[in-house]
Structure formats: structure tokens, C-alpha cells
Design an enzyme around this catalytic site. Sequence first.
Site, PDB file in Angstrom:
ATOM      1  N   CYS A 129     -68.025   0.237   1.439  1.00 18.64           N
ATOM      2  CA  CYS A 129     -67.317  -0.387   0.321  1.00 18.64           C
ATOM      3  C   CYS A 129     -66.194  -1.294   0.820  1.00 18.64           C
ATOM      4  O   CYS A 129     -65.117  -0.822   1.194  1.00 18.64           O
ATOM      5  CB  CYS A 129     -66.756   0.703  -0.602  1.00 18.64           C
ATOM      6  SG  CYS A 129     -65.826   0.040  -1.982  1.00 18.64           S
ATOM      7  N   CYS A 132     -63.007  -1.068  -1.326  1.00 18.67           N
ATOM      8  CA  CYS A 132     -62.197   0.147  -1.127  1.00 18.67           C
ATOM      9  C   CYS A 132     -61.469   0.126   0.220  1.00 18.67           C
ATOM     10  O   CYS A 132     -60.314   0.525   0.313  1.00 18.67           O
ATOM     11  CB  CYS A 132     -63.071   1.401  -1.157  1.00 18.67           C
ATOM     12  SG  CYS A 132     -64.383   1.372  -2.367  1.00 18.67           S
ATOM     13  N   ASP A 133     -62.148  -0.312   1.268  1.00 19.72           N
ATOM     14  CA  ASP A 133     -61.631  -0.113   2.625  1.00 19.72           C
ATOM     15  C   ASP A 133     -61.214  -1.395   3.344  1.00 19.72           C
ATOM     16  O   ASP A 133     -60.677  -1.330   4.455  1.00 19.72           O
ATOM     17  CB  ASP A 133     -62.700   0.596   3.490  1.00 19.72           C
ATOM     18  CG  ASP A 133     -63.054   1.961   2.925  1.00 19.72           C
ATOM     19  OD1 ASP A 133     -62.177   2.575   2.284  1.00 19.72           O
ATOM     20  OD2 ASP A 133     -64.202   2.410   3.118  1.00 19.72           O
TER      21      ASP A 133
END
Length: 303
Positions: A129, A132-133
Site C-alpha cells: 500500500c 499507507c506506507d
Amino acid sequence: MYDIIVIGAGPAGMTAALYAKRAGKDVLLMEKEYPGGQIVNSPLVENYPALPNVSGADFAENLQKQISDLGVPVEYAEAESIEKNNGVFTVNGSEALTAKAVILATGVFHRGLGLPGEEDLVGLGVSFCAVCDGAFYRGRDAAVIGGGDTALQDAIYLSSICRTVYLVHRREAFRAAAALVEKAKSRGNIVFRTPFIPKEYLSDDNGVTGLVLENAKDGSLETLETEGVFLAVGLAPQNDFARSLLELSEQGYVIASEDVYTAVPGLFAAGDCRVKKVRQLTTAVGDGAIAATAACDYLDELE
Ligand code: NAP
């Protein structure tokens, strides 16, 4: 007993719940993780009609709010099996839930490369992701693996955070939309590495330090130094729990027609979980609407 249980709170499942609730049915939405499905990983959805620049997370949040405002209950549990006896479906999870009709909208999950050590490195440099990261790699280099829409979207997203983004794909041709490929090519800090096949993760105690790549043309090996590897190598279904009731395709997708009927009366399949050609946000929400309508028709006929 509910009228309809919808399994999976991605765009298809939430749309099905929205339509079923608005049709006056007693509907329960079941979700094993968090609402939104895969679309929450999409940094920018550029091809949803009339919403040209919506983030996947915003889309999911708006849809979730829409069904929450309508009063659709959500049961956070994983469906472990499903059966049908005397016209009643039982979905077994943390408890047994019953309904007259069921809509499967279980979506898909991200596949890994299957290289040694990969599972242990998820969260330590290996990610599925970018949204997200990505921030962990601000100002540093990252690699994205894959040649589909997800890979190109991820590379474009990371290019505004990272110093250099290496887009590693095993072929010269991309299956991603041409517009995404062109956009990626226009970014000065996306380096295309094709055709290269990831062969091995390099790591130390802190996580990933690099990736060994094989040049698909001549078989030579080289090392790409990076601490962030974003995998976008495709999706796989998660329908095994329904196998005793339903025929699944060789790859594990639910066999259902374009009108989302399965071979089991009262059981419908919507979105990415079913055999289909075009897996897009538009087709997922379309399936959700069709499945809810079909389930309502089925219930009306029962009565
Ligand atoms: P995908 O289209 O299946 O692409 C997966 C990519 O990973 C392919 O390029 C494939 O290479 C590569 N790959 C697979 N296994 C590999 C391996 N073992 N090693 C190296 N590379 C490997 O998956 P996706 O990009 O996640 O997209 C899934 C679906 O969602 C598609 O229908 C896509 O259109 C849709 N989607 C749409 C949007 C949008 O905004 N419209 C955004 C994201 C996803 P090959 O090409 O050589 O097979």
C-alpha cells in the site's frame, strides 16, 4: 433472521447494502477488517465518472458514511463458511447469522511475489500500500513491482514523496492504462526498469536493503539498492469459505453471470470476487446495485 446479508464492505458490498436498505430490506453488512476494500489503497481515482480526482480513501469514507446514515448495521467478523438449508442461509463466523438471501462481495487481496523471507519483511520494507506506507520513504528511493494500473498509480503517487522511484516490470509492455504509463513517463524521477524479474530480497536486522533483479533479456543479475519495495503484482480472490456451496473458477473466483446470479438461488456475487473481465470501481459499484436489485426481486418472489 435478516432479509439480506452482504459479505464484504468494499465498494460493491457497500453499494449493495445501500440499494437494499433503500429498498426497505433488513440488511446486514459483514466485514472482516475495515470498510473500503482495496480502493482505500488507491491514491487517486482518475476514471470514475463525474469524480475525476477522488482519492480511494475519500471515496470509501463517503460511501461508508452514506450507508451508516441510512442505519445499515455492520458486523465485524470473518465469514468462515456458508450453508443453505430449507431456503435459509447461515453464514458462520464469530456467530451464526441467518438470512433469506446473501450477496457475496468479498473482493480480492494483494498477491506477493512468493520470494523467500517475503512474509517476514512485510512492514519492514515490503508493502502492498503506497498510500499507507509511502511517507516512510520520503526523500529516499523506493521500488514498485508490477506493470498494471496499481503499479503505475503507486509509482506516480510515490514520485511526489520519494527521491527516485524504480518501476520494475517483468515485460516491456504494460497492461496498465496508456494514460497512466504516459503520466509516469512524464515524471522525472520514475526510472523504468524493464524487463526485470525480482529474484531475491536483501535485508539486514532493520529490514529490506535491496532487491536482486534478473534481466529477462539476458539472465544477468543486478542489485537495486532500496529500503522500500511496493508490491503491485496482482490480486487473488478469497472465496474458499463458500466452496462447499458454490462452484468456484480454477483461480477461486465465484462463477456468476453478468447479472450476478450464482447457481444457488438467493446467492449473488458482486464486484471483484466473481469471474469477470473488467475489475474497476465503476463495475464494482454497478455489480453492487445489480446484486441488491436481484436479491430484492428474489425476496419479493419468495413472498
Ligand atoms: P494486474 O492488472 O493483474 O497487474 C499485475 C502486474 O503484476 C502485471 O503487470 C504482471 O505482469 C505483474 N506480475 C504478476 N505476477 C508477477 C510476478 N510473480 N513477478 C513480477 N511481476 C508480476 O493487477 P493490478 O494492477 O493490481 O490491477 C488489478 C485490477 O484492478 C485490474 O483490473 C486493474 O485494471 C484494476 N485497477 C484499476 C485501477 C484504475 O484506476 N482504473 C487502479 C488499480 C487497479 P504481466 O503484465 O507480465 O502479467
